[in-house]
Design a protein around this motif. Structure first.
Motif, short mmCIF file in Angstrom:
data_model
loop_
_atom_site.label_atom_id
_atom_site.label_comp_id
_atom_site.label_asym_id
_atom_site.label_seq_id
_atom_site.Cartn_x
_atom_site.Cartn_y
_atom_site.Cartn_z
N ILE A 48 0.89 -1.28 0.09
CA ILE A 48 0.18 0.06 -0.13
C ILE A 48 1.05 1.03 -0.26
N ALA A 90 -0.87 1.67 -8.48
CA ALA A 90 -2.01 1.46 -7.54
C ALA A 90 -2.48 0.25 -8.00
N ALA A 118 -3.08 -3.00 -5.97
CA ALA A 118 -4.29 -3.38 -5.12
C ALA A 118 -4.71 -4.74 -5.53
N THR A 141 -6.71 6.39 2.12
CA THR A 141 -5.96 5.40 2.16
C THR A 141 -6.47 4.26 3.03
N LEU A 184 -9.71 2.83 1.59
CA LEU A 184 -9.49 1.99 0.48
C LEU A 184 -8.85 0.57 0.69
N SER A 185 -7.86 0.68 1.66
CA SER A 185 -7.46 -0.39 2.27
C SER A 185 -8.32 -1.49 3.08
N LEU A 229 -10.43 -3.15 0.22
CA LEU A 229 -9.73 -4.27 -0.28
C LEU A 229 -9.54 -5.40 0.46
#
Length: 320
Positions: free
Chosen positions: A52, A196, A200, A293, A296-297, A300
């Motif tokens: 990341i 990215a 990802a 961040t 989005l983490s 995911l």
């Protein structure tokens, strides 16, 4: 005549307190499973944090380059030379008029005396300059475009507009430098987006594979739950929370790594900027970027866990 029974199915099937209790139990139980295998969990989280942090560091690099372009006098700037005989009030009035334009962020007026003093200091021809009867240098206006990412076409339009201003003899802009700098910036932005996307996908695969191994290690437990009537939603819940924790903690590690890297580079960058007489300072993560961040983490992490559970849960059949 019989009474019609009241419909109470919804209240019986959904009780908020029980629903919250089940989720809280799965929430903390999934964190406990990560804590029971600290070495393996730490290694997985470290890999996630590095994956990341890589595109995040490139994103910060692009942002700092844009900030450097906005603060650097040579980037997207125009030098306007006034005609011979222009007076200081005329130059100051033109500077005020140009500064009021929305496409111009700053105007610096350099008088002939200031230009001569600077030229004398840096050229090494002080004795030769003393032989001149008068100062041949004109008034100069250093103009900075409002948009640090101004396109060469827009810069040409601004340049032509400045040439038509009263009292202007010549207007010059380093178009080649602007094109090169913006070309490098676009390449970095495209590389950041591609990296990215790739990382990802890597985060999805890492979390998915980790959850898949967890499902296999708990296969007997899952079969028993299915035999006693446990639904797939009930079985899926702790694995989704496990993906949540992997995403959240991996994002936190990435932010910590970026913060440590920024602290390590802050002093060398400041020293280099001072050598070029610049006030540039290396920018770090802001709260918005850090929150994005983490969000989005987490997505995911949940996405990778959902993919793994959906793929492998249907293959577990306790009747076989």
């Amino acid at each position: 005549m019989s009474r019609r029974p009241r419909k109470t199915g919804f209240r019986r099937s959904f009780r908020p307190a029980a629903w919250l209790s089940r989720h809280a139990q799965a929430f903390f139980a999934s964190l406990g499973r990560l804590a029971r295998r600290p070495l393996g969990s730490l290694m997985t989280l470290a890999v996630l944090g590095i994956a990341i942090a890589l595109p995040l560091s490139l994103h910060l690099l692009v942002n700092n380059l844009q900030q450097l372009a906005g603060n650097w006098d040579g980037a997207a700037s125009i030098s306007v030379f006034l005609k011979e005989g222009a007076t200081p009030p005329q130059a100051a009035e033109l500077a005020r008029h140009l500064k009021a334009r929305p496409d111009i962020s700053s105007v610096q007026h350099i008088t002939p005396e200031q230009a001569m003093a600077e030229f004398r200091q840096h050229s090494g021809f002080g004795d030769a300059l003393d032989l001149l009867d008068s100062n041949p240098l004109p008034h100069v206006l250093l103009i900075q475009a409002a948009d640090p990412n101004i396109s060469p076409q827009q810069l040409k339009i601004l340049l032509e507009t400045l040439k038509k201003q009263p009292g202007v003899e010549l207007a010059l802009a380093d178009m080649e430098w602007v094109q090169r700098f913006q070309g490098i910036n676009r390449i970095l932005q495209r590389a950041t987006a591609l990296l990215a996307l790739l990382l990802a996908l890597a985060v999805l695969l890492i979390i998915g594979n980790t959850v898949r191994l967890e499902i296999q290690s708990r296969r007997d437990e899952i079969e028993i739950i299915k035999l006693v009537g446990g639904s797939n939603t009930f079985i899926r819940r702790p694995f989704l929370y496990e993906g949540f924790w992997y995403g959240l903690l991996g994002g936190c590690i990435a932010i910590i790594l970026i913060g440590l890297a920024s602290l390590a580079l802050q002093e060398p960058v400041r020293h280099l900027a001072e050598l070029y007489q610049s006030h540039f300072r290396l920018g770090g993560l802001n709260l918005t970027t850090a929150a994005l961040t983490l969000g989005l983490s987490i997505l995911l992490g949940i996405g990778g866990a959902w993919t793994a559970v959906t793929q492998h849960l249907g293959r577990i059949d306790p009747s076989n």
